[in-house]
Scaffold this motif. Structure first.
Motif, PDB file in Angstrom:
ATOM      1  N   SER A 281      -2.324  -9.069 -18.789  1.00 20.58           N
ATOM      2  CA  SER A 281      -3.393 -10.056 -18.636  1.00 20.58           C
ATOM      3  C   SER A 281      -4.541  -9.769 -19.597  1.00 20.58           C
ATOM      4  N   VAL A 282      -4.497  -8.598 -20.266  1.00 18.45           N
ATOM      5  CA  VAL A 282      -5.534  -8.270 -21.247  1.00 18.45           C
ATOM      6  C   VAL A 282      -4.956  -8.178 -22.665  1.00 18.45           C
ATOM      7  N   ASN A 283      -3.792  -8.768 -22.874  1.00 19.29           N
ATOM      8  CA  ASN A 283      -3.162  -8.717 -24.197  1.00 19.29           C
ATOM      9  C   ASN A 283      -3.992  -9.490 -25.221  1.00 19.29           C
ATOM     10  N   HIS A 284      -3.793  -9.192 -26.479  1.00 16.90           N
ATOM     11  CA  HIS A 284      -4.545  -9.824 -27.571  1.00 16.90           C
ATOM     12  C   HIS A 284      -3.621 -10.733 -28.377  1.00 16.90           C
ATOM     13  N   PRO A 285      -4.068 -11.952 -28.728  1.00 13.79           N
ATOM     14  CA  PRO A 285      -5.429 -12.462 -28.564  1.00 13.79           C
ATOM     15  C   PRO A 285      -5.650 -13.401 -27.379  1.00 13.79           C
ATOM     16  N   THR A 286      -4.607 -13.802 -26.641  1.00 13.64           N
ATOM     17  CA  THR A 286      -4.802 -14.883 -25.662  1.00 13.64           C
ATOM     18  C   THR A 286      -4.468 -14.498 -24.223  1.00 13.64           C
ATOM     19  N   LEU A 287      -4.475 -13.214 -23.908  1.00 15.89           N
ATOM     20  CA  LEU A 287      -4.425 -12.739 -22.522  1.00 15.89           C
ATOM     21  C   LEU A 287      -3.114 -13.018 -21.792  1.00 15.89           C
ATOM     22  N   SER A 288      -1.996 -12.901 -22.495  1.00 13.94           N
ATOM     23  CA  SER A 288      -0.704 -12.989 -21.811  1.00 13.94           C
ATOM     24  C   SER A 288       0.369 -12.287 -22.637  1.00 13.94           C
ATOM     25  N   PHE A 289       1.520 -12.043 -22.018  1.00 14.97           N
ATOM     26  CA  PHE A 289       2.620 -11.379 -22.717  1.00 14.97           C
ATOM     27  C   PHE A 289       3.167 -12.229 -23.855  1.00 14.97           C
ATOM     28  N   LYS A 290       2.870 -13.514 -23.855  1.00 16.63           N
ATOM     29  CA  LYS A 290       3.365 -14.387 -24.928  1.00 16.63           C
ATOM     30  C   LYS A 290       2.806 -13.995 -26.290  1.00 16.63           C
ATOM     31  N   ASP A 291       1.706 -13.255 -26.316  1.00  9.14           N
ATOM     32  CA  ASP A 291       1.187 -12.789 -27.595  1.00  9.14           C
ATOM     33  C   ASP A 291       2.182 -11.877 -28.297  1.00  9.14           C
TER      34      ASP A 291
ATOM     35  N   GLU B 108      12.805 -11.275 -29.225  1.00 13.35           N
ATOM     36  CA  GLU B 108      12.803  -9.828 -29.407  1.00 13.35           C
ATOM     37  C   GLU B 108      11.424  -9.211 -29.155  1.00 13.35           C
ATOM     38  N   GLY B 109      10.374  -9.993 -29.303  1.00 16.43           N
ATOM     39  CA  GLY B 109       9.029  -9.465 -29.093  1.00 16.43           C
ATOM     40  C   GLY B 109       8.799  -8.941 -27.686  1.00 16.43           C
ATOM     41  N   SER B 110       9.501  -9.494 -26.713  1.00 21.16           N
ATOM     42  CA  SER B 110       9.353  -9.055 -25.322  1.00 21.16           C
ATOM     43  C   SER B 110       9.807  -7.619 -25.114  1.00 21.16           C
ATOM     44  N   LYS B 111      10.693  -7.135 -25.997  1.00 21.75           N
ATOM     45  CA  LYS B 111      11.176  -5.763 -25.834  1.00 21.75           C
ATOM     46  C   LYS B 111      10.045  -4.753 -25.906  1.00 21.75           C
ATOM     47  N   SER B 112       8.986  -5.092 -26.628  1.00 18.19           N
ATOM     48  CA  SER B 112       7.890  -4.140 -26.809  1.00 18.19           C
ATOM     49  C   SER B 112       7.249  -3.750 -25.485  1.00 18.19           C
ATOM     50  N   MET B 113       7.285  -4.645 -24.499  1.00 14.46           N
ATOM     51  CA  MET B 113       6.757  -4.295 -23.189  1.00 14.46           C
ATOM     52  C   MET B 113       7.555  -3.150 -22.573  1.00 14.46           C
ATOM     53  N   GLY B 114       8.863  -3.193 -22.713  1.00 18.32           N
ATOM     54  CA  GLY B 114       9.713  -2.127 -22.177  1.00 18.32           C
ATOM     55  C   GLY B 114       9.503  -0.803 -22.890  1.00 18.32           C
ATOM     56  N   TYR B 115       9.381  -0.834 -24.233  1.00 19.13           N
ATOM     57  CA  TYR B 115       9.130   0.402 -24.977  1.00 19.13           C
ATOM     58  C   TYR B 115       7.832   1.055 -24.520  1.00 19.13           C
ATOM     59  N   GLU B 116       6.811   0.216 -24.338  1.00 19.67           N
ATOM     60  CA  GLU B 116       5.499   0.737 -23.939  1.00 19.67           C
ATOM     61  C   GLU B 116       5.547   1.380 -22.556  1.00 19.67           C
TER      62      GLU B 116
ATOM     63  N   ALA C  40      10.875 -17.194 -15.839  1.00 21.98           N
ATOM     64  CA  ALA C  40      10.829 -18.640 -16.042  1.00 21.98           C
ATOM     65  C   ALA C  40      12.115 -19.045 -16.741  1.00 21.98           C
ATOM     66  N   GLY C  41      12.154 -18.856 -18.077  1.00 19.50           N
ATOM     67  CA  GLY C  41      13.390 -19.107 -18.811  1.00 19.50           C
ATOM     68  C   GLY C  41      14.387 -17.975 -18.712  1.00 19.50           C
ATOM     69  N   GLY C  42      13.925 -16.803 -18.259  1.00 17.44           N
ATOM     70  CA  GLY C  42      14.815 -15.667 -18.062  1.00 17.44           C
ATOM     71  C   GLY C  42      14.856 -14.683 -19.215  1.00 17.44           C
ATOM     72  N   SER C  43      14.108 -14.948 -20.299  1.00 14.64           N
ATOM     73  CA  SER C  43      14.183 -14.094 -21.478  1.00 14.64           C
ATOM     74  C   SER C  43      13.510 -12.742 -21.273  1.00 14.64           C
ATOM     75  N   LEU C  44      12.319 -12.723 -20.677  1.00 16.45           N
ATOM     76  CA  LEU C  44      11.560 -11.469 -20.538  1.00 16.45           C
ATOM     77  C   LEU C  44      12.352 -10.410 -19.791  1.00 16.45           C
ATOM     78  N   ILE C  45      12.964 -10.778 -18.696  1.00 12.77           N
ATOM     79  CA  ILE C  45      13.692  -9.806 -17.878  1.00 12.77           C
ATOM     80  C   ILE C  45      14.882  -9.234 -18.642  1.00 12.77           C
ATOM     81  N   THR C  46      15.544 -10.064 -19.447  1.00 13.80           N
ATOM     82  CA  THR C  46      16.694  -9.579 -20.216  1.00 13.80           C
ATOM     83  C   THR C  46      16.259  -8.656 -21.352  1.00 13.80           C
ATOM     84  N   LYS C  47      15.119  -8.953 -21.955  1.00 11.42           N
ATOM     85  CA  LYS C  47      14.676  -8.143 -23.090  1.00 11.42           C
ATOM     86  C   LYS C  47      14.090  -6.806 -22.643  1.00 11.42           C
TER      87      LYS C  47
END
Length: 424
Positions: free
Chosen positions: A101-111, A211-219, A237-244
């Motif tokens: 919720s504090v991601n840069h620049p727009t406060l979501s994992f979509k960044d 592939e950008g979602s994988k960075s959450m798992g690495y962190e 939602a679409g199911g991508s985040l959980i798979t990545k």
């Protein structure tokens, strides 16, 4: 230096070059990025990572760019917070909040995904980017396209939360509000993508974007000192985040960063739009599309593109799926704010509400490590909670008035028909 070999079909395994492709021409399966893990293992070490800036790009060898990123240079490496107050409230031993919720620049994992997608779009030579969005993606594409002077076309459902509409319009994209739900918006965008030479981040360059979602798992792994949690709850939602996230954990094992992947992955959705959870509970691989009806609009995708793979992730990990009602979502948002000082949007409310239910039902043990993925900021979805909040005390500017109000009691809830009028 790129470590990407090309693209590969997730179904038949057929390989493709690094191009603007997203569907296998032989079996119509979806494509994903294929890496040279042998070279990555030689070049990427924990020591190398620790010397780099604390952003998602400290893991750049595992992300699909040929060159250095050109947008989102400060995205990622959001806090992993030990949620001790909330843990005590839920009766669990070890609980963490991964706070995007504090991601840069727009406060979501979509960044994360947009940083990769637009950087890749620029490598391909596009001058225009676009997306179909339930809100957070719209904000991030608008902002990051503006930062590098790209034109952007943003397509959203017309009933999107005002906060998310404003948070896109401020960057001056061409914002198109479609009278329909997200699935209808996405179908329209697929038609537009086939005609116009634009980089639709979640359509024609989706393999790179995801592939950008994988960075959450690495962190998460690094922030736990290269250990993986035993349980992780992820909104879908679409199911991508959980798979990545699951893919990232397995990549870390392949590279020798972690010894094993003991993590059970749990899918969280809102009641009224839970096609993935429904399939998990019914023990089927078939996703039955639904018409969304939930306050968690950022998760309101009735026909999830990666639904099958989300189900597969949950089953392979030994996890489960659960849904949360609108009332449970609101209460969870309030609980997270009260106990940990984190104001999340409705998707985060879904994550916590589902985790609470899984713990109460003894599906998640109370004495094992748990991570909750909070993916967006509550300032974007204030409408969801405003009617559940008390009104502030109003006093005259003197001590006697203050003491009179304190004596009379605490804040009281405002009648529903007076909420907006009162706060405005």
């Amino acid at each position: 230096m790129s470590y990407v070999r090309g693209l590969k079909c997730r179904e038949c395994g057929r390989e493709y070059p690094k191009e603007v492709l997203f569907v296998c021409e032989y079996c119509f399966g979806s494509l994903e990025v294929n890496y040279d893990y042998g070279r990555i293992k030689k070049d990427l070490t924990k020591e190398v990572i620790l010397r780099r800036p604390k952003t998602m790009w400290r893991y750049k060898e595992l992300l699909p760019l040929d060159n250095d990123p050109t947008v989102g240079l400060n995205s990622g490496f959001t806090p992993l917070i030990p949620a001790n107050n909330l843990a005590k409230k839920l009766g669990v031993k070890e609980l963490y909040i991964k706070d995007d919720s504090v991601n840069h620049p727009t406060l979501s994992f979509k960044d994360r995904v947009v940083s990769v997608a637009i950087s890749k779009a620029r490598e391909f030579g596009f001058d225009t980017v676009a997306c179909a969005s339930t809100g957070n993606l719209a904000n991030s594409v608008s902002a990051q396209a503006a930062s590098v002077g790209l034109k952007s076309y943003i397509f959203i459902p017309a009933d999107l939360e005002l906060g998310k509409v404003v948070a896109s319009l401020i960057y001056s994209p061409c914002l198109v509000a479609v009278e329909g739900n997200y699935d209808e918006v996405n179908r329209l965008c697929s038609e537009i993508a086939s005609k116009y030479k634009w980089a639709f981040v979640n359509i024609n360059i989706r393999p790179y974007y995801a592939e950008g979602s994988k960075s959450m798992g690495y962190e998460i792994a690094e922030q736990l000192n290269w250990k993986l949690p035993l349980h992780i709850v992820v909104p879908s939602a679409g199911g991508s985040l959980i798979t990545k996230i699951w893919k990232s954990f397995n990549e870390l094992q392949k590279l020798g960063f972690v010894d094993s992947v003991p993590t059970k992955v749990y899918c969280a959705q809102g009641h009224g739009c839970s096609p993935i959870v429904t399939a998990i509970k019914e023990k089927t691989e078939i996703i039955k599309p639904v018409k969304p009806k939930t306050i968690a609009k950022s998760l309101a995708i009735g026909n999830p593109a990666d639904g099958y793979y989300a189900i597969d992730t949950v089953r392979k990990s030994g996890g489960y799926g659960e849904e949360a009602t609108d009332a449970e979502i609101v209460e969870a948002i309030k609980l997270l704010a009260k106990e940990e000082g984190i104001f999340t949007e409705t998707a985060g409310g879904v994550t916590l509400a589902v985790a609470k239910r899984l713990i109460e039902n003894k599906i998640i043990p109370k004495d094992e490590s748990i991570v909750l993925c909070i993916t967006g900021n509550g300032l974007k979805t204030q409408e969801a909670v405003i009617k559940a909040l008390p009104k502030p005390l109003k006093i005259r500017p003197n001590l006697a008035s203050f003491e009179e109000q304190i004596k009379n009691g605490t804040n009281q809830k405002i009648a529903d028909d007076k909420v907006i009028e009162y706060y405005i």
